[in-house]
Design a protein around this motif. Structure first.
Motif, PDB file in Angstrom:
ATOM      1  N   ALA A 250       0.823  -1.214   0.000  1.00  0.00           N
ATOM      2  CA  ALA A 250       0.000   0.000   0.000  1.00  0.00           C
ATOM      3  C   ALA A 250       0.859   1.267   0.000  1.00  0.00           C
ATOM      4  CB  ALA A 250      -0.930  -0.013   1.212  1.00  0.00           C
TER       5      ALA A 250
ATOM      6  N   LEU B 211       4.871   5.034  -4.012  1.00  0.00           N
ATOM      7  CA  LEU B 211       4.922   6.350  -4.644  1.00  0.00           C
ATOM      8  C   LEU B 211       3.565   7.030  -4.547  1.00  0.00           C
ATOM      9  CD1 LEU B 211       7.024   5.486  -7.802  1.00  0.00           C
ATOM     10  CD2 LEU B 211       7.761   6.608  -5.704  1.00  0.00           C
ATOM     11  N   GLY B 212       2.512   6.201  -4.425  1.00  0.00           N
ATOM     12  CA  GLY B 212       1.166   6.743  -4.263  1.00  0.00           C
ATOM     13  C   GLY B 212       1.085   7.639  -3.033  1.00  0.00           C
TER      14      GLY B 212
ATOM     15  N   TYR C  11       4.772   2.558 -13.470  1.00  0.00           N
ATOM     16  CA  TYR C  11       5.262   2.898 -12.131  1.00  0.00           C
ATOM     17  C   TYR C  11       6.784   2.754 -12.086  1.00  0.00           C
ATOM     18  CZ  TYR C  11       4.430   2.592  -6.950  1.00  0.00           C
ATOM     19  OH  TYR C  11       4.358   2.781  -5.597  1.00  0.00           O
TER      20      TYR C  11
ATOM     21  N   PHE D  98      -5.930   3.800  -5.289  1.00  0.00           N
ATOM     22  CA  PHE D  98      -4.579   3.531  -5.774  1.00  0.00           C
ATOM     23  C   PHE D  98      -3.653   3.281  -4.592  1.00  0.00           C
ATOM     24  CE2 PHE D  98      -0.329   4.712  -7.224  1.00  0.00           C
ATOM     25  CZ  PHE D  98      -0.253   4.024  -8.432  1.00  0.00           C
ATOM     26  N   SER D  99      -3.792   4.116  -3.583  1.00  0.00           N
ATOM     27  CA  SER D  99      -2.892   4.035  -2.455  1.00  0.00           C
ATOM     28  C   SER D  99      -3.082   2.745  -1.655  1.00  0.00           C
ATOM     29  CB  SER D  99      -3.096   5.256  -1.558  1.00  0.00           C
ATOM     30  OG  SER D  99      -2.096   5.282  -0.593  1.00  0.00           O
TER      31      SER D  99
ATOM     32  N   SER E 128      -3.845  -0.040  -2.931  1.00  0.00           N
ATOM     33  CA  SER E 128      -3.617  -1.136  -3.897  1.00  0.00           C
ATOM     34  C   SER E 128      -4.917  -1.900  -4.167  1.00  0.00           C
ATOM     35  CB  SER E 128      -2.565  -2.143  -3.420  1.00  0.00           C
ATOM     36  OG  SER E 128      -1.440  -1.534  -2.889  1.00  0.00           O
TER      37      SER E 128
END
Ligand code: PHE
Length: 449
Positions: free
Chosen positions: A20, A23-24, A102, A222-223, A225
């Motif tokens: 989780a 880079l997010g 990514y 996104f963060s 996952s």
């Protein structure tokens, strides 16, 4: 079905939080927060994480641990037929695309780490901009380092779940926290840092609009996952006595905590030297080194810049491992081939996506709809595939999976208490609230709403 398990509770939490946290949190979160007005955005983001992200995460864990295999197997088992396994396939395709683009940004982090070590990142605004543009323009370097990053990921994943993923996460995650704390202390001790802290914590609700809301949902998914079958794949490695509800809260808590910590290390420093926080994606690579240069003496700035890019590279790596694992476990189990061979398939496919994404940002841009391929992959996954994966998963758990199996997972076969009201709330969220919200997002992306 799955032969592997995480060996310890701590290892399990760190590995999943490692997926989780990435880079997010450290690149995307400060960027979107800066562009969307600060505290009000964060508040909405936390609310979405609580009411959409958490039930979504829990649903994937339920499907994963109940199945105990790769995501095709687990989704098929939860849905009662192989058709549901397509959700796993979609998750794998989505995660391969994410790993591809990514790794380009992760490659930049590695490159900047090298530049920081050789004292080449502490220039003024014009210097940093020209350095960044030169890097992006040199597709040989950007494509090369993105492949290097995928190979690094490969080297960890082939070692297996306990010896590779878990061991690496146990070493990298604590280091990541320590590096972050050092940077936060340095940033918050600067004169003028208070403005940055105010920006982070004093909400201005006039900044909220529909775009901000959608950004917050996208960022939250996104963060965490979510929607890529990543949590389902890791869920299969959770020991049978793991408390899924508690673990979900812990992992989402760590994820939100790290995002806010990233804000605490970036905004106070930016405000201290009078730089606006809405610089967009270049914030990390162009603005921040310049902030470090202005805020600290040269030797302190030198050390801080090394720590910062090491932190980014580490965070990226713990996430790319999880994206890689989805495909590796699926291909090796479904095609009955060794983990190593399966990992090579994933590495080669993702490297091709990575190289194409890197090239697409170079001097001769390629892509669709007037955007680069890099943006196409980002947009397709974040705006459509990820929400779609979460949508199908919540419908599966809400409407299709036998309730007995869900309760078994939520209580770990009767080991933990599950108050009736809590279960009713969970069912309401996954049946109605989560799918309805995601539908609104997807339709709005197509400009239908
Ligand atoms: N959650 C990761 C991050 O914040 C990205 C990610 C997305 C990881 C999907 C795995 C799957 O950087």
């Amino acid at each position: 079905m799955a032969q592997s398990n995480f060996g310890s509770r701590l290892g399990m939490i760190l590995a999943t939080a490692g997926s989780a946290v990435g880079l997010g949190n450290i690149w995307r979160f400060p960027t979107t927060t800066g562009e969307n007005g600060g505290a009000a955005f964060i508040l909405v983001y936390i609310l979405f994480t609580l009411f959409l992200g958490l039930p979504g995460m829990l649903s994937e864990f339920i499907v994963g641990r109940n199945g105990g295999g790769n995501s095709i197997y687990s989704y098929s088992k939860a849905g009662g037929n192989r058709l549901w396994g397509l959700t796993g396939v979609m998750g794998m395709i989505c995660s391969a695309m994410i790993l591809g683009f990514y790794s380009v940004v992760a490659g930049w982090c590695l490159y900047y780490l090298y530049q920081a070590l050789t004292d080449n990142v502490l220039g003024d605004k014009a210097f940093m901009a020209s350095e960044f543009n030169a890097l992006i323009g040199n597709v040989w370097i950007t494509a090369g380092i993105s492949v290097l990053f995928i190979l690094l990921t490969h080297a960890i994943v082939v070692r297996g779940v306990q010896q590779g993923i878990e061991k690496a996460s146990k070493a990298m995650m604590p280091l990541l926290f320590i590096l972050m704390l050092i940077l936060i202390c340095a940033a918050c001790s600067l004169p003028g840092a208070a403005d940055g802290i105010t920006f982070l914590f004093r909400p201005d609700f006039s900044k909220l609009n529909a775009t901000v809301l959608f950004e917050a949902i996208g960022q939250s998914f996104f963060s965490l996952s979510l929607g890529t079958a990543c949590l389902c794949t890791y869920g299969a490695y959770f020991p049978r006595d793991t408390n899924l509800v508690k673990s979900s809260f812990q992992i989402a808590g760590i994820d939100c905590g790290v995002a806010i910590m990233a804000g605490l290390m970036i905004f106070p420093a930016a405000f201290a030297v009078g730089i606006q926080p809405d610089a967009g994606p270049s914030l990390i690579f162009q603005t921040l080194p310049n902030v470090f240069r202005q805020a600290f003496t040269h030797s302190v700035a030198y050390v801080i810049s090394i720590i910062f890019f090491a932190l980014l590279s580490l965070a990226a790596l713990t996430s790319t491992i999880s994206m890689h694992e989805i495909g590796t476990s699926m291909i090796s189990e479904e095609r009955h081939i060794s983990r190593t061979k399966a990992a090579w398939v994933v590495t080669i496919v993702c490297s091709i996506i990575g190289v194409l994404s890197a090239i697409s940002m170079g001097p001769r841009p390629i892509g669709f709809f007037g955007k680069t391929l890099f943006d196409n992959f980002d947009g397709l996954t974040s705006n459509i595939l990820l929400p779609l994966g979460a949508f199908v998963t919540s419908l599966l758990v809400g409407w299709r999976m036998p309730q007995e199996a869900i309760i078994n997972e939520l209580t770990s076969n009767g080991r933990y208490r599950l108050p009736a009201k809590a279960f009713a709330l969970f069912l309401f969220l996954v049946r109605f609230f989560v799918p309805a919200c995601i539908l609104v997002i997807i339709l709005s992306r197509f400009n239908i709403l």
